[in-house]
Design a protein around this motif. Structure first.
Motif, PDB file in Angstrom:
ATOM      1  N   ARG B 172       0.846  -1.188   0.000  1.00  0.00           N
ATOM      2  CA  ARG B 172       0.000   0.000   0.000  1.00  0.00           C
ATOM      3  C   ARG B 172       0.881   1.236   0.000  1.00  0.00           C
ATOM      4  O   ARG B 172       2.094   1.159   0.171  1.00  0.00           O
ATOM      5  N   LYS B 173       0.256   2.376  -0.168  1.00  0.00           N
ATOM      6  CA  LYS B 173       1.012   3.623  -0.152  1.00  0.00           C
ATOM      7  C   LYS B 173       1.457   3.977   1.275  1.00  0.00           C
ATOM      8  O   LYS B 173       0.679   3.858   2.221  1.00  0.00           O
ATOM      9  N   VAL B 174       2.702   4.409   1.406  1.00  0.00           N
ATOM     10  CA  VAL B 174       3.221   4.866   2.694  1.00  0.00           C
ATOM     11  C   VAL B 174       3.718   6.299   2.509  1.00  0.00           C
ATOM     12  O   VAL B 174       4.551   6.560   1.627  1.00  0.00           O
ATOM     13  N   ILE B 175       3.194   7.206   3.296  1.00  0.00           N
ATOM     14  CA  ILE B 175       3.662   8.595   3.230  1.00  0.00           C
ATOM     15  C   ILE B 175       5.036   8.661   3.884  1.00  0.00           C
ATOM     16  O   ILE B 175       5.238   8.144   4.983  1.00  0.00           O
ATOM     17  N   GLN B 176       5.997   9.265   3.190  1.00  0.00           N
ATOM     18  CA  GLN B 176       7.388   9.235   3.632  1.00  0.00           C
ATOM     19  C   GLN B 176       7.810  10.575   4.215  1.00  0.00           C
ATOM     20  O   GLN B 176       7.685  11.608   3.545  1.00  0.00           O
ATOM     21  N   LEU B 177       8.329  10.537   5.432  1.00  0.00           N
ATOM     22  CA  LEU B 177       8.872  11.748   6.050  1.00  0.00           C
ATOM     23  C   LEU B 177      10.334  11.516   6.411  1.00  0.00           C
ATOM     24  O   LEU B 177      10.697  11.434   7.584  1.00  0.00           O
ATOM     25  N   PRO B 178      11.219  11.407   5.384  1.00  0.00           N
ATOM     26  CA  PRO B 178      12.625  11.160   5.704  1.00  0.00           C
ATOM     27  C   PRO B 178      13.241  12.335   6.450  1.00  0.00           C
ATOM     28  O   PRO B 178      12.772  13.476   6.334  1.00  0.00           O
ATOM     29  N   GLY B 179      14.303  12.053   7.168  1.00  0.00           N
ATOM     30  CA  GLY B 179      14.981  13.054   7.992  1.00  0.00           C
ATOM     31  C   GLY B 179      15.502  12.341   9.212  1.00  0.00           C
ATOM     32  O   GLY B 179      14.884  11.391   9.672  1.00  0.00           O
ATOM     33  N   CYS B 180      16.632  12.789   9.715  1.00  0.00           N
ATOM     34  CA  CYS B 180      17.197  12.084  10.852  1.00  0.00           C
ATOM     35  C   CYS B 180      17.557  13.074  11.944  1.00  0.00           C
ATOM     36  O   CYS B 180      18.651  13.599  11.942  1.00  0.00           O
ATOM     37  N   PRO B 181      16.638  13.359  12.866  1.00  0.00           N
ATOM     38  CA  PRO B 181      15.293  12.791  12.904  1.00  0.00           C
ATOM     39  C   PRO B 181      14.322  13.579  12.025  1.00  0.00           C
ATOM     40  O   PRO B 181      14.702  14.539  11.356  1.00  0.00           O
ATOM     41  N   CYS B 182      13.036  13.180  12.088  1.00  0.00           N
ATOM     42  CA  CYS B 182      11.964  13.934  11.452  1.00  0.00           C
ATOM     43  C   CYS B 182      11.675  15.174  12.313  1.00  0.00           C
ATOM     44  O   CYS B 182      11.548  15.078  13.528  1.00  0.00           O
ATOM     45  N   HIS B 183      11.572  16.319  11.669  1.00  0.00           N
ATOM     46  CA  HIS B 183      11.210  17.556  12.386  1.00  0.00           C
ATOM     47  C   HIS B 183       9.770  17.418  12.900  1.00  0.00           C
ATOM     48  O   HIS B 183       8.904  16.918  12.173  1.00  0.00           O
ATOM     49  N   PRO B 184       9.497  17.852  14.146  1.00  0.00           N
ATOM     50  CA  PRO B 184       8.129  17.723  14.650  1.00  0.00           C
ATOM     51  C   PRO B 184       7.083  18.374  13.741  1.00  0.00           C
ATOM     52  O   PRO B 184       5.981  17.851  13.588  1.00  0.00           O
ATOM     53  N   PRO B 273      28.394  21.339   7.528  1.00  0.00           N
ATOM     54  CA  PRO B 273      27.685  21.017   6.285  1.00  0.00           C
ATOM     55  C   PRO B 273      26.415  20.221   6.537  1.00  0.00           C
ATOM     56  O   PRO B 273      26.332  19.462   7.500  1.00  0.00           O
ATOM     57  N   CYS B 274      25.436  20.388   5.652  1.00  0.00           N
ATOM     58  CA  CYS B 274      24.278  19.497   5.625  1.00  0.00           C
ATOM     59  C   CYS B 274      24.797  18.109   5.273  1.00  0.00           C
ATOM     60  O   CYS B 274      25.605  17.961   4.358  1.00  0.00           O
ATOM     61  N   ILE B 275      24.330  17.081   5.998  1.00  0.00           N
ATOM     62  CA  ILE B 275      24.794  15.726   5.690  1.00  0.00           C
ATOM     63  C   ILE B 275      23.721  14.927   4.953  1.00  0.00           C
ATOM     64  O   ILE B 275      23.800  13.711   4.840  1.00  0.00           O
ATOM     65  N   GLY B 276      22.698  15.625   4.471  1.00  0.00           N
ATOM     66  CA  GLY B 276      21.690  14.973   3.636  1.00  0.00           C
ATOM     67  C   GLY B 276      20.812  13.999   4.380  1.00  0.00           C
ATOM     68  O   GLY B 276      20.319  13.036   3.796  1.00  0.00           O
ATOM     69  N   CYS B 277      20.538  14.269   5.656  1.00  0.00           N
ATOM     70  CA  CYS B 277      19.814  13.271   6.452  1.00  0.00           C
ATOM     71  C   CYS B 277      18.350  13.153   6.037  1.00  0.00           C
ATOM     72  O   CYS B 277      17.701  12.170   6.364  1.00  0.00           O
ATOM     73  N   ALA B 278      17.831  14.145   5.312  1.00  0.00           N
ATOM     74  CA  ALA B 278      16.434  14.079   4.883  1.00  0.00           C
ATOM     75  C   ALA B 278      16.309  13.568   3.449  1.00  0.00           C
ATOM     76  O   ALA B 278      15.229  13.579   2.882  1.00  0.00           O
ATOM     77  N   GLN B 279      17.426  13.142   2.871  1.00  0.00           N
ATOM     78  CA  GLN B 279      17.393  12.682   1.482  1.00  0.00           C
ATOM     79  C   GLN B 279      17.531  11.160   1.421  1.00  0.00           C
ATOM     80  O   GLN B 279      18.210  10.566   2.258  1.00  0.00           O
ATOM     81  N   PHE B 280      16.880  10.536   0.455  1.00  0.00           N
ATOM     82  CA  PHE B 280      17.049   9.098   0.260  1.00  0.00           C
ATOM     83  C   PHE B 280      18.534   8.801   0.035  1.00  0.00           C
ATOM     84  O   PHE B 280      19.234   9.597  -0.564  1.00  0.00           O
ATOM     85  N   GLY B 281      18.963   7.659   0.511  1.00  0.00           N
ATOM     86  CA  GLY B 281      20.368   7.304   0.350  1.00  0.00           C
ATOM     87  C   GLY B 281      21.209   7.610   1.570  1.00  0.00           C
ATOM     88  O   GLY B 281      22.344   7.157   1.672  1.00  0.00           O
ATOM     89  N   PHE B 282      20.655   8.389   2.522  1.00  0.00           N
ATOM     90  CA  PHE B 282      21.378   8.670   3.756  1.00  0.00           C
ATOM     91  C   PHE B 282      21.494   7.383   4.561  1.00  0.00           C
ATOM     92  O   PHE B 282      20.508   6.663   4.690  1.00  0.00           O
ATOM     93  N   PRO B 283      22.634   7.013   5.102  1.00  0.00           N
ATOM     94  CA  PRO B 283      23.875   7.785   5.113  1.00  0.00           C
ATOM     95  C   PRO B 283      24.848   7.431   3.984  1.00  0.00           C
ATOM     96  O   PRO B 283      25.684   8.259   3.626  1.00  0.00           O
ATOM     97  N   ASP B 284      24.775   6.206   3.436  1.00  0.00           N
ATOM     98  CA  ASP B 284      25.860   5.741   2.552  1.00  0.00           C
ATOM     99  C   ASP B 284      26.107   6.680   1.369  1.00  0.00           C
ATOM    100  O   ASP B 284      27.248   6.980   1.045  1.00  0.00           O
TER     101      ASP B 284
END
Lengths: 458, 298
Positions: B172-184, B273-284
């Motif tokens: 099913r569809k899952v709404i994605q809120l990437p981020g490490c952590p997710c902002h409230p 620097p931004c470490i891209g924690c809210a982007q797919f592919g984080f961390p590798d």
């Protein structure tokens, strides 16, 4: 006949834990604490850029990420033979202190209080299966108010952290040399004014609240003690000019305090799900947890606020579940004072950052006391990459598995404790939560079994 | 130059979106136009940092969330009950109108047994089993944070516990809120939108557009340094950190205008620097996080 009790999940902790206890004539005669998740950070870290370990290891734990950033930074600085400036140490220790306040506020109000205070039943979150609530209505109502009021102050503690660290959880501030940014006057005064409000809440609410709970649940001063061996790696200590503001690396055992010696740390895995090669092995016979068994001088030790309060001489009323909770609250107040001292000693506008080079090879250790107790990171660098990384977290000490017939610290604290009603054994959770367990931190310990002189923990 | 000095109606509107939505939810619930849904907060293999981040929420804060927006029926970190009673509360929600929020990754190793979240009627419940049982029944599923969205750091190589994002184990569809952590705000705003209007407008990877539409680089207050080729060579400098490894150019999220912890700061303002924690592919895919020698790949 013994009756077996299993509690899983033990809620209001970080991560997943099961407790199995055998109760005979309403007394616990056997207990096992079990870590129920595995993550494997040490495996993930191998081959990465050493500098990345700081932000990477933060993700071990959502509640104490700053602790890991600090231990990781200390290990890297050791491996680089780099000595940070005192200003750099003050700055990152202020960030660490903010985490102490955030953690202790949340642990006391959101994790501990529901064991003793009847929270409003119109919230599904607050329904419980026992009825051992003893506070008079007026007092209970006041503490319900404080449960919610505290959220503002734990949030503010994270806000102070973010002012110097960029964001929280998982800050960007702590780095080699101290912190990434500079302390400017506007930041210092912002933190000082927030700290003032938090200090007032601690004095007016949190301290009276914990002592009231102690009055109405008096027997918890006499149960949940355990071995009574206490250990600290030291924190807010050994500043060049300020000396030690909190506690030096010390251990307490058999009524004697002595200096801590890192060479005495060892770690067993007899009853943990790891095979001879230290690979995770969930089929292993006799094993019952993902948490290994750190030992000092071959015996289990307790780490955390009570250990620190005892070792520094601030609080020596006793070693019990209630004393542990009281020590945590007293420590929060102590931390406010330490933060004030550090803030007063900051020189605004000083950059503590340099251009760093990844060492070709080296090894280092970062041992520091954090909110839940003694945290150690060990790193080995080869070919400018992480060749080996090890972590022993505070909850690994407190929730360790057995070695031989010797129970872990938390397990021993449950032994002999009363359970009035085996259908709702509220005593067990109250005792174990006094350690502020963090299983997310404790259960990914992995080593490649190499014998490295600088790493005694194999 | 701080982003706070801008007075752009577009940015202003974005910043207030969560607060406006939440206010409407409250009004409509009070006017009995809306019924408060149940909300299950399921922790899986991760650090539990997203619930800690949620507790940092401010306008709305956590008390408002559980009093005026939704009935939180389960959270491993906050539930007063424990043991089997807790597991009963978790699964009793099935059959009601509920929203499932998941933090942490789904561990697939050994049929999920590397992540046991409880014991229900004496049987061990894996994270995998819980998310599948609840996920297929929920009105909406929200993956909160990097680990739930795509495995995150729990799935970092060599992925020791075979972790995947929640959507990988649900049909099913899952709404994605990437981020490490997710902002409230990202969570509260998404929840408020669902309660009021249903599914929020999403991008091709199911991230709400109201938070994830623009890269950090596009709205970075240090953009002029990038455009003029002025780059920081160490942390702590006030110029562009692109050459130190900043991932702002590839990371779609609103940190530059929203900021963190009551909008006081964010990583780039903190001279890191931004470490891209809210982007797919984080961390590798985002490493090295900090690179002092950009000419030599590390």
């Amino acid at each position: 006949m013994a009756e077996r009790i299993t509690i899983n999940p033990v809620t209001r902790i970080s991560g997943f834990m099961e407790i199995e206890a055998e109760v005979e004539n309403n007394i616990i005669v056997d207990a096992k604490t079990k870590g129920m998740m595995f993550r494997g950070f040490e495996k993930m870290l191998t081959g990465r850029n050493p500098f990345d370990a700081i932000y990477f290891t933060e993700r071990i734990c959502g509640i104490c990420s700053t602790a890991h950033a600090l231990a990781s930074t200390l290990a890297l600085e050791d491996a680089m033979d780099f000595v940070p400036s005192e200003q750099g140490r003050y700055l990152r220790d202020i960030i660490h202190a903010c985490e102490f306040l955030q953690n202790h506020l949340r642990h006391f109000y959101q994790y501990t209080l529901p064991d003793f205070v009847k929270l409003p039943a119109n919230y599904p979150l607050f329904q419980t299966g026992h009825n051992d609530y003893r506070l008079p209505k007026k007092l209970n109502d006041r503490m319900v108010e404080d449960y919610f009021a505290s959220l503002e102050f734990s949030r503010d503690a994270h806000q102070m952290l973010a002012i110097l660290g960029g964001k929280a959880p998982h800050n960007h501030g702590i780095f080699i040399g101290g912190i990434t940014s500079q302390a400017t006057v506007d930041k210092i005064i912002a933190i000082t004014s927030i700290l003032d409000k938090i200090g007032k809440f601690l004095d007016d609410k949190m301290l009276p609240d914990v002592f009231e709970i102690g009055k109405y649940y008096y027997e918890y001063y006499f149960i949940g003690g355990g071995y009574g061996n206490l250990l600290s790696y030291g924190c807010f200590d050994n500043y060049k000019e300020l000396g030690t503001l909190y506690v030096d690396p010390l251990v307490y055992s058999n009524n004697k305090i002595s200096a801590f010696n890192p060479d005495e740390i060892s770690q067993g895995r007899e009853f943990a799900w790891y095979d001879e090669a230290d690979e995770p092995d969930i089929q292993k016979q006799g094993a019952y947890s993902w948490i290994k068994a750190p030992r000092y001088n071959d015996v289990p030790y307790e780490v955390g606020p009570l250990a620190r309060q005892w070792l520094c001489g601030d609080y020596r009323n006793g070693i019990s579940a209630m004393d542990r909770t009281i020590a945590r609250v007293l420590e929060a107040r102590k931390i406010v004072g330490i933060m004030k001292t550090l803030l007063e000693n900051l020189i605004p506008g000083v950059s503590v950052q340099e251009h760093y080079t990844v060492p070709e090879k080296g090894s280092g250790k970062g041992l520091v006391d954090t909110t839940r107790g003694a945290l150690g990171h060990w790193v080995l660098v080869e070919d400018s990459k992480i060749a080996l990384y090890q972590i022993i977290s505070p909850s690994a000490w407190n929730l360790s598995t057995q070695t031989g017939n010797m129970k872990g610290t938390g397990e021993q604290s449950l032994m002999g404790a009363p359970v009035r009603d085996t259908q709702s054994p509220v005593e067990i959770g109250r005792i174990i939560r006094s350690f502020d367990p963090c299983v997310s931190c404790a259960t990914h310990v992995y080593s490649e079994g190499k014998c490295i002189n600088s790493m005694q923990v194999v | 130059m701080s982003s706070k000095n801008f007075k752009c109606p577009y940015q202003d509107n974005k910043l207030k979106s969560t607060a406006n939505l939440v206010a409407r939810v409250n009004n409509d619930i009070k006017a009995e136009k809306l019924v408060k849904p149940n909300l299950v907060w399921l922790e899986l293999n991760g650090c539990a940092g997203n619930i800690i981040s949620l507790l940092n929420g401010q306008n709305p804060d956590f008390q408002y969330l559980i009093t005026d927006m939704a009935n939180i029926t389960y959270s491993n970190s906050l539930l007063a009950a424990e043991g089997n009673q807790a597991m009963n509360e978790l699964f009793d929600v099935i059959g009601s109108n509920f929203i499932l929020a998941v933090e942490g990754a789904v561990s697939l190793k050994e049929d999920g047994r590397y992540n046991i979240i409880g014991r229900h009627n004496h049987e061990a419940v894996t994270g995998l089993e819980a998310v599948q049982r609840l996920g297929e029944q929920a009105a909406y599923v929200i993956a909160v944070g990097a680990c739930a969205s795509h495995g995150g750091i729990s799935a970092a190589r060599p992925n020791p516990t075979s972790c995947v994002g929640v959507h990988e184990v649900l049909q099913r569809k899952v709404i994605q809120l990437p981020g490490c952590p997710c902002h409230p705000d990202w969570f509260m705003g998404t929840l408020a939108y669902i309660i009021l209007y249903g599914e929020p407008p999403l991008d091709s990877r199911n991230r709400p557009l109201m938070f994830y539409s623009t890269t950090i680089h596009d709205r970075c207050p240090r953009r002029s340094y990038f455009d003029n080729g002025i780059f920081a060579t160490k942390l702590g400098e006030k110029t562009c950190m692109f050459k130190l490894g900043c991932r702002g150019p590839v990371t779609r999220i609103d940190c530059p205008i929203r900021q963190w912890n009551g909008h006081v700061n964010w990583p780039i303002e903190d001279d890191s620097p931004c470490i891209g924690c809210a982007q797919f592919g984080f961390p590798d895919a985002m490493e090295p996080f900090v690179n002092f020698n950009p000419t030599k790949g590390v």
